[in-house]
Design an enzyme around this catalytic site. Structure first.
Site, PDB file in Angstrom:
ATOM      1  N   ASP A  40       8.501  -3.242  -4.400  1.00 19.60           N
ATOM      2  CA  ASP A  40       7.096  -2.828  -4.338  1.00 19.60           C
ATOM      3  C   ASP A  40       6.780  -1.708  -5.331  1.00 19.60           C
ATOM      4  OD1 ASP A  40       7.030  -4.610  -2.272  1.00 19.60           O
ATOM      5  OD2 ASP A  40       6.102  -3.271  -0.820  1.00 19.60           O
ATOM      6  N   SER A  65       0.823  -1.221   0.000  1.00 21.77           N
ATOM      7  CA  SER A  65       0.000   0.000   0.000  1.00 21.77           C
ATOM      8  C   SER A  65       0.853   1.265   0.000  1.00 21.77           C
ATOM      9  CB  SER A  65      -0.968   0.001   1.179  1.00 21.77           C
ATOM     10  OG  SER A  65      -0.276  -0.213   2.384  1.00 21.77           O
TER      11      SER A  65
HETATM   12  O1  PMV Z   1       4.625  -5.986   3.339  1.00 18.35           O
HETATM   13  P1  PMV Z   1       4.986  -5.075   2.229  1.00 18.35           P
HETATM   14  O2  PMV Z   1       3.915  -4.903   1.200  1.00 18.35           O
HETATM   15  O3  PMV Z   1       5.502  -3.743   2.733  1.00 18.35           O
HETATM   16  O4  PMV Z   1       6.215  -5.766   1.427  1.00 18.35           O
HETATM   17  C1  PMV Z   1       7.504  -5.852   2.016  1.00 18.35           C
HETATM   18  C2  PMV Z   1       8.475  -6.633   1.155  1.00 18.35           C
HETATM   19  C3  PMV Z   1       9.839  -6.899   1.842  1.00 18.35           C
HETATM   20  O5  PMV Z   1      10.584  -7.756   0.960  1.00 18.35           O
HETATM   21  C4  PMV Z   1       9.656  -7.613   3.168  1.00 18.35           C
HETATM   22  C5  PMV Z   1      10.612  -5.605   2.086  1.00 18.35           C
HETATM   23  C6  PMV Z   1      11.262  -4.981   0.852  1.00 18.35           C
HETATM   24  O6  PMV Z   1      11.758  -3.844   0.977  1.00 18.35           O
HETATM   25  O7  PMV Z   1      11.316  -5.621  -0.215  1.00 18.35           O
END
Ligand code: PMV
Length: 304
Positions: free
Chosen positions: A141, A93
């Site tokens: 992301d 998000s």
């Molecule tokens: O949980 P989210 O949507 O913020 O995804 C985090 C993904 C991680 O690999 C845990 C952190 C990152 O910076 O890639």
């Protein structure tokens, strides 16, 4: 300029979260759900802070937006956000917010310019905002959100992936969780304390991601599902799951998933993702059980 809308999709990580922070690859895809940035001409560059944010979240959003706006000379627009995605739930998000704002600012600063030109600037601004939200994100992301497709991501580089068969997923929401930044920081501490087995686990996740890429390109959904199951086990070995998440993972498997795992940072809550040939029947059953879930077909490059 006229009113306009910029969309920042959320994302789902199919394999490789956390390891991706340490330079291993990940496979992620954009979701049809996301955040809209409604743009109006204004006297100065500003963001309307949504009323549902607490003081800390409001300050972070303000700071992130200001930094991004500075990158493109503060075009005179007012940006209002509309979130159509569960927030702080493992579905990217904050990256969706960053991408929506970055696209809005880039489109206002470079009107009429080619997509490739403003996309590069938007990527820079989205990363700048993500750093305010997360400290040192891997970049998977916001890159997935900007590319709006299924992709391979490693050390800042993204390659769109094609799959010859539909990739259908079902996402089940698992409630509130700690921030990505704190889950990532706790894992970093454990890794510093016990580097040996953490490196072995990350390497194994990296191998799963490489095999998954071959499976995706060959349309081998059974193998992809199996690798997602293994990836969940490896995340669990790093204490990134919880009873709440793993119960949902098992529920998705019992409901016919070819594979299921936590997605995103994990921890107490967040989200789990299952790969399905046809998720509709499972969706109906799980919703009847009171689970908050949705299904979608993942966009791959040939669908754009
Ligand atoms: O949980 P989210 O949507 O913020 O995804 C985090 C993904 C991680 O690999 C845990 C952190 C990152 O910076 O890639």
């Amino acid at each position: 300029m006229n009113s306009s809308v910029a969309f920042g999709p959320g994302k789902v990580i199919l394999l490789g979260e956390h390891a991706v922070v340490y330079g291993y690859p990940a496979i992620a895809a954009a979701l049809p759900l996301g955040v809209y940035a409604h743009v109006e001409p204004a006297e100065c560059c500003r963001i309307c802070i949504p009323g549902n944010l607490d003081e800390k979240q409001s300050a972070l959003l303000q700071q992130a937006f200001e930094q991004a706006a500075e990158c493109v000379g503060r075009p005179p627009i007012s940006v209002r956000l509309e979130a159509c995605l569960p927030m702080s739930a493992g579905l990217g998000s904050s990256a969706a917010v960053s991408t929506a704002c970055a696209k809005a600012l880039a489109m206002a600063a470079f009107p009429g310019k080619e997509r490739a030109l403003w996309l590069e600037k938007a990527a820079e601004m989205a990363l700048c905002m993500e750093k305010v939200f997360h400290g040192s994100p891997s970049g998977v992301d916001h890159t997935t959100s900007l590319h709006e497709t299924l992709l391979w991501f490693c050390r800042g580089e993204a390659t769109p992936l094609s799959c010859p068969v539909p990739l259908n997923i079902l996402v089940s929401m698992a409630g509130k969780r700690a921030s990505t930044q704190s889950v990532v920081a706790q894992l970093r501490e454990r890794r510093q304390r016990w580097p040996g087995h953490h490196e072995r686990l990350f390497e194994e996740i990296g191998r799963c991601v490489e095999e998954a890429r071959v499976a995706i390109e060959a349309g081998d959904l059974a193998l992809l599902g199996e690798l997602m199951n293994v990836n969940h086990g490896l995340l669990s070995a790093m204490q990134l799951d919880s009873e709440n998440l793993t119960r949902r993972v098992h529920r998705l498997r019992a409901a016919g998933a070819l594979g299921a795992k936590l997605t995103g940072a994990g921890g107490e809550g967040g989200a789990v993702v299952g790969l399905f040939e046809n998720p509709e029947a499972a969706l109906e059953v799980l919703r009847a059980e009171g689970l908050h879930c949705f299904s979608c077909r993942l966009a791959s490059p040939e669908m754009l």
